[in-house]
Design a protein around this motif. Structure first.
Motif, PDB file in Angstrom:
ATOM      1  N   THR A 314       0.891  -1.283  -0.174  1.00 57.21           N
ATOM      2  CA  THR A 314       0.118  -0.001   0.133  1.00 57.21           C
ATOM      3  C   THR A 314       0.771   1.254  -0.050  1.00 57.21           C
ATOM      4  O   THR A 314       2.169   1.314   0.261  1.00 57.21           O
ATOM      5  CB  THR A 314      -1.078  -0.099   1.278  1.00 57.21           C
ATOM      6  OG1 THR A 314      -1.863   1.113   1.252  1.00 57.21           O
ATOM      7  CG2 THR A 314      -0.104   0.100   2.750  1.00 57.21           C
ATOM      8  N   ASP A 315       0.149   2.318  -0.376  1.00 59.02           N
ATOM      9  CA  ASP A 315       0.889   3.687  -0.388  1.00 59.02           C
ATOM     10  C   ASP A 315       0.202   4.441   1.158  1.00 59.02           C
ATOM     11  O   ASP A 315      -0.876   3.996   1.643  1.00 59.02           O
ATOM     12  CB  ASP A 315       0.228   4.564  -1.343  1.00 59.02           C
ATOM     13  CG  ASP A 315       0.963   4.448  -2.703  1.00 59.02           C
ATOM     14  OD1 ASP A 315       1.935   3.502  -2.835  1.00 59.02           O
ATOM     15  OD2 ASP A 315       0.585   4.809  -3.707  1.00 59.02           O
ATOM     16  N   ILE A 316       1.071   5.333   1.552  1.00 65.30           N
ATOM     17  CA  ILE A 316       0.743   6.033   2.865  1.00 65.30           C
ATOM     18  C   ILE A 316       0.532   7.412   1.990  1.00 65.30           C
ATOM     19  O   ILE A 316       0.870   8.018   1.415  1.00 65.30           O
ATOM     20  CB  ILE A 316       1.973   6.452   3.778  1.00 65.30           C
ATOM     21  CG1 ILE A 316       2.292   4.791   4.011  1.00 65.30           C
ATOM     22  CG2 ILE A 316       1.168   7.125   5.081  1.00 65.30           C
ATOM     23  CD1 ILE A 316       1.327   4.148   5.018  1.00 65.30           C
ATOM     24  N   VAL A 317      -1.187   7.526   2.083  1.00 66.33           N
ATOM     25  CA  VAL A 317      -1.493   8.793   1.673  1.00 66.33           C
ATOM     26  C   VAL A 317      -2.189  10.210   2.355  1.00 66.33           C
ATOM     27  O   VAL A 317      -2.564  11.141   1.696  1.00 66.33           O
ATOM     28  CB  VAL A 317      -2.326   8.414   0.368  1.00 66.33           C
ATOM     29  CG1 VAL A 317      -1.977   7.476  -0.728  1.00 66.33           C
ATOM     30  CG2 VAL A 317      -3.792   7.851   0.996  1.00 66.33           C
ATOM     31  N   GLY A 318      -2.180   9.593   3.795  1.00 63.03           N
ATOM     32  CA  GLY A 318      -2.748  10.932   4.426  1.00 63.03           C
ATOM     33  C   GLY A 318      -2.262  10.818   5.820  1.00 63.03           C
ATOM     34  O   GLY A 318      -2.305   9.680   6.290  1.00 63.03           O
ATOM     35  N   ILE A 319      -2.123  12.002   6.497  1.00 65.85           N
ATOM     36  CA  ILE A 319      -1.663  11.955   7.908  1.00 65.85           C
ATOM     37  C   ILE A 319      -2.588  12.798   8.527  1.00 65.85           C
ATOM     38  O   ILE A 319      -2.775  14.193   8.349  1.00 65.85           O
ATOM     39  CB  ILE A 319      -0.315  12.209   8.176  1.00 65.85           C
ATOM     40  CG1 ILE A 319       0.568  11.279   7.606  1.00 65.85           C
ATOM     41  CG2 ILE A 319      -0.048  12.267   9.804  1.00 65.85           C
ATOM     42  CD1 ILE A 319       0.675   9.773   7.846  1.00 65.85           C
ATOM     43  N   ASP A 320      -3.436  12.363   9.729  1.00 65.81           N
ATOM     44  CA  ASP A 320      -4.041  13.464  10.360  1.00 65.81           C
ATOM     45  C   ASP A 320      -3.773  13.385  11.683  1.00 65.81           C
ATOM     46  O   ASP A 320      -3.946  12.480  12.741  1.00 65.81           O
ATOM     47  CB  ASP A 320      -5.535  12.886  10.454  1.00 65.81           C
ATOM     48  CG  ASP A 320      -6.443  13.956  11.292  1.00 65.81           C
ATOM     49  OD1 ASP A 320      -5.978  14.776  11.823  1.00 65.81           O
ATOM     50  OD2 ASP A 320      -7.634  13.798  11.202  1.00 65.81           O
ATOM     51  N   PRO A 321      -2.525  14.201  12.062  1.00 62.16           N
ATOM     52  CA  PRO A 321      -1.927  14.274  13.652  1.00 62.16           C
ATOM     53  C   PRO A 321      -2.986  14.391  14.571  1.00 62.16           C
ATOM     54  O   PRO A 321      -2.755  13.862  15.817  1.00 62.16           O
ATOM     55  CB  PRO A 321      -0.793  15.102  13.561  1.00 62.16           C
ATOM     56  CG  PRO A 321      -0.586  15.492  11.776  1.00 62.16           C
ATOM     57  CD  PRO A 321      -1.839  14.996  11.132  1.00 62.16           C
ATOM     58  N   VAL A 326      -3.722   7.417  10.068  1.00 59.80           N
ATOM     59  CA  VAL A 326      -2.988   7.444   8.788  1.00 59.80           C
ATOM     60  C   VAL A 326      -4.187   6.763   7.644  1.00 59.80           C
ATOM     61  O   VAL A 326      -4.703   5.786   8.149  1.00 59.80           O
ATOM     62  CB  VAL A 326      -1.598   6.695   9.234  1.00 59.80           C
ATOM     63  CG1 VAL A 326      -0.886   6.331   7.883  1.00 59.80           C
ATOM     64  CG2 VAL A 326      -0.948   7.182   9.978  1.00 59.80           C
ATOM     65  N   ALA A 327      -4.083   7.589   6.510  1.00 56.43           N
ATOM     66  CA  ALA A 327      -4.785   6.910   5.639  1.00 56.43           C
ATOM     67  C   ALA A 327      -3.985   6.022   4.395  1.00 56.43           C
ATOM     68  O   ALA A 327      -2.843   6.563   4.114  1.00 56.43           O
ATOM     69  CB  ALA A 327      -5.323   8.035   4.674  1.00 56.43           C
ATOM     70  N   ASP A 414       7.082  11.307  10.041  1.00 52.28           N
ATOM     71  CA  ASP A 414       8.378  11.749  10.389  1.00 52.28           C
ATOM     72  C   ASP A 414       9.620  10.709  10.151  1.00 52.28           C
ATOM     73  O   ASP A 414      10.528  10.892   9.558  1.00 52.28           O
ATOM     74  CB  ASP A 414       8.589  12.379  11.867  1.00 52.28           C
ATOM     75  CG  ASP A 414       8.005  13.543  11.898  1.00 52.28           C
ATOM     76  OD1 ASP A 414       7.424  14.202  10.881  1.00 52.28           O
ATOM     77  OD2 ASP A 414       7.647  13.996  12.986  1.00 52.28           O
ATOM     78  N   ARG A 415       9.297   9.324  10.738  1.00 52.98           N
ATOM     79  CA  ARG A 415      10.025   8.290  10.248  1.00 52.98           C
ATOM     80  C   ARG A 415      10.311   7.926   8.862  1.00 52.98           C
ATOM     81  O   ARG A 415      11.287   7.777   8.440  1.00 52.98           O
ATOM     82  CB  ARG A 415       9.929   7.231  11.121  1.00 52.98           C
ATOM     83  CG  ARG A 415      10.063   7.642  12.758  1.00 52.98           C
ATOM     84  CD  ARG A 415      10.060   6.331  13.546  1.00 52.98           C
ATOM     85  NE  ARG A 415      11.241   5.267  13.465  1.00 52.98           N
ATOM     86  CZ  ARG A 415      12.177   5.727  14.037  1.00 52.98           C
ATOM     87  NH1 ARG A 415      12.577   6.679  14.587  1.00 52.98           N
ATOM     88  NH2 ARG A 415      13.387   4.936  13.771  1.00 52.98           N
ATOM     89  N   LEU A 416       9.079   7.925   8.210  1.00 55.03           N
ATOM     90  CA  LEU A 416       9.203   7.563   6.739  1.00 55.03           C
ATOM     91  C   LEU A 416       9.875   8.669   5.911  1.00 55.03           C
ATOM     92  O   LEU A 416      10.775   8.224   5.332  1.00 55.03           O
ATOM     93  CB  LEU A 416       7.734   7.740   6.267  1.00 55.03           C
ATOM     94  CG  LEU A 416       6.682   6.687   6.473  1.00 55.03           C
ATOM     95  CD1 LEU A 416       5.382   7.079   5.993  1.00 55.03           C
ATOM     96  CD2 LEU A 416       7.244   5.491   6.240  1.00 55.03           C
TER      97      LEU A 416
END
Length: 457
Positions: A314-321, A326-327, A414-416
């Motif tokens: 999968t892709d990581i496509v969204g972050i909502d801190p 994580v989307a 951040d780690r990505l």
């Protein structure tokens, strides 16, 4: 899945309490069998160097996943080194918990593995260890974890993966380094031209396409609303890739999915990859990744071996801190069995190319393991994390889900970025992080944790 195969090697010195040691050996054997392991063992406990050498010779042709040296009593380290040298399987030293009675030291087992550990380290032999009574569940968990790592390494040496086409320009995340994969994991790679798949797809009969479509309609809604020609194209690709894998003895595929499948074949590869990864109409799942990402396919294969279930790249496509979410998303190639049971998957159009077939569904809730065989400037590493797929609305069309990751969404992102990780991660349902850590340590591959604490390195 076949049970892990353990070489059970009890050590006994006759100057200690032999009847007590033999009773413990019986208890340990029974606990291992009850835990579901398949055992190989010598006819009698190993008592001296000659017996150790004979046991090593007898064991040489046995396909085992773990050498379990059961230190029933103290013995000098020559017995253990004779058993352990030259083995590709992990080694586990089990010391027996002995009551502190104030009287005779009946076993001195702990000192035995201490001595053995030093000798093995001098020989450059990796090992793990446990200390507890026969049937002690924490020790059995250690054995189970290490045996799973050994089984994974044994199967990897027989694994063949296929790469269909080259990765698209600018997607360096998907680069193929055959030498690195062979040296680190033992896997072999077969390169396949896109044209071979296109030719095979065009040769698939209409009758086979119709039969496959009918079977797929039992699991996927909305196929009747899709244009018949492109839909049939995707189903032809499914058959072409499936037949190629069977004929070539391939355990997984990494496929250059764009632009040629759209421009030359007039369909999306996504739906075919979803069906193959799920094992649709097959004896077992065939892990597939898009964009010719061979390292993602390998990671999916590893996760499938550990879990017995399909895995998804999968892709990581969204972050909502703020919401700690994580989307995750891909065009439509997640295995069908990952769909949320509250809503059947739908067949759909690729979001950019407007051609079928892609699978459209929300990923089901549950604990997941995240992993990636990751390429760096200096070699390969294993990226590893945990999370929980949440029962929330589908964030985007295609195959997508909302994930709460261990360590928090912002530190995860951040780690990505800070570690320059690839844009694809593989995930599987269940927690297999301990098995993966044991496997990486056994083969000497660095581990990068996706959590903020970085405790997996």
């Amino acid at each position: 899945m076949e049970p892990p195969r353990i070489a059970f090697l009890p050590i006994v010195r006759t100057t200690f309490d032999v009847p007590f040691a033999e009773a413990l050996i019986r208890q340990a054997r029974e606990s291992l069998l009850a835990a579901g392991f398949a055992l190989w063992e010598p006819e009698q406990p190993v008592c001296d160097l000659i017996q150790a050498q004979a046991a090593a010779r007898a064991l040489a042709d046995q396909p085992v996943d773990l050498l379990l040296i059961f230190q029933a009593t103290f013995a000098d380290s020559s017995l253990i080194t004779a058993l352990a040298e030259g083995w590709a399987a992990p080694i586990f030293l089990w010391a027996i918990l002995e009551p502190w009675t104030g009287e005779r030291l009946r076993l001195n087992s702990l000192c035995g593995i201490n001595l053995a550990g030093h000798a093995l380290s001098l020989h450059g032999i990796r090992y793990a260890y446990g200390y507890g009574a026969p049937g002690d569940e924490p020790v059995l968990r250690q054995v189970r974890t290490l045996a799973a790592a050994g089984a994974l390494q044994r199967r990897l040496r027989a694994t063949r993966l296929g790469v269909v086409g080259n990765h698209p320009a600018g997607l360096d995340s998907c680069h193929l380094d055959e030498t690195a994969l062979r040296d680190a994991f033992g896997v072999r790679v077969r390169k396949i031209a896109l044209e071979e798949i296109f030719t095979r797809a065009k040769d698939v009969t209409s009758q086979r396409v119709a039969s496959t479509r009918a079977a797929l309609e039992d699991r996927v809604d909305g196929l009747a609303a899709l244009e018949a020609g492109p839909l049939s194209g995707t189903l032809r690709v499914y058959h072409a890739l499936r037949e190629l894998a069977a004929q070539e003895g391939l355990d997984g595929l990494a496929v250059r999915c764009w632009p040629e499948f759209f421009t030359q074949l007039g369909c999306a590869a996504c739906g075919a990859l979803s069906m193959l990864s799920d094992g649709f109409g097959m004896e077992r799942p065939l892990p597939c990744s898009c964009e010719a990402d061979i390292n993602c396919t390998l990671t999916q294969w590893i996760l499938q071996q550990l879990s017995g279930c399909p895995a998804f790249g999968t892709d990581i496509v969204g972050i909502d801190p703020a919401a700690d979410r994580v989307a995750v998303w891909h065009c439509g190639l997640a295995p069908l069995s990952m769909a949320d049971p509250g809503r059947r998957p739908r067949g759909g159009l690729h979001s950019n190319r407007k051609l079928p077939l892609v699978m459209d569904f929300a990923l089901k809730p549950g604990i997941v393991t995240l992993a990636r065989v990751s390429r760096t400037a200096t070699g390969l590493r294993l990226v590893l994390g945990r999370g929980e797929m949440l029962a929330e609305p589908q964030p985007f069309g295609g195959t997508a889900g909302v994930l709460r990751v261990e360590g928090g969404a912002q530190p995860f992102f951040d780690r990505l970025m800070q570690h320059g990780l690839e844009h694809h991660l593989a995930l599987v349902y269940g927690d297999y992080t301990q098995e993966l850590i044991a496997f990486a340590r056994f083969i000497g591959t660095p581990v990068l944790g996706l959590d903020n604490d970085n405790h997996m390195i």
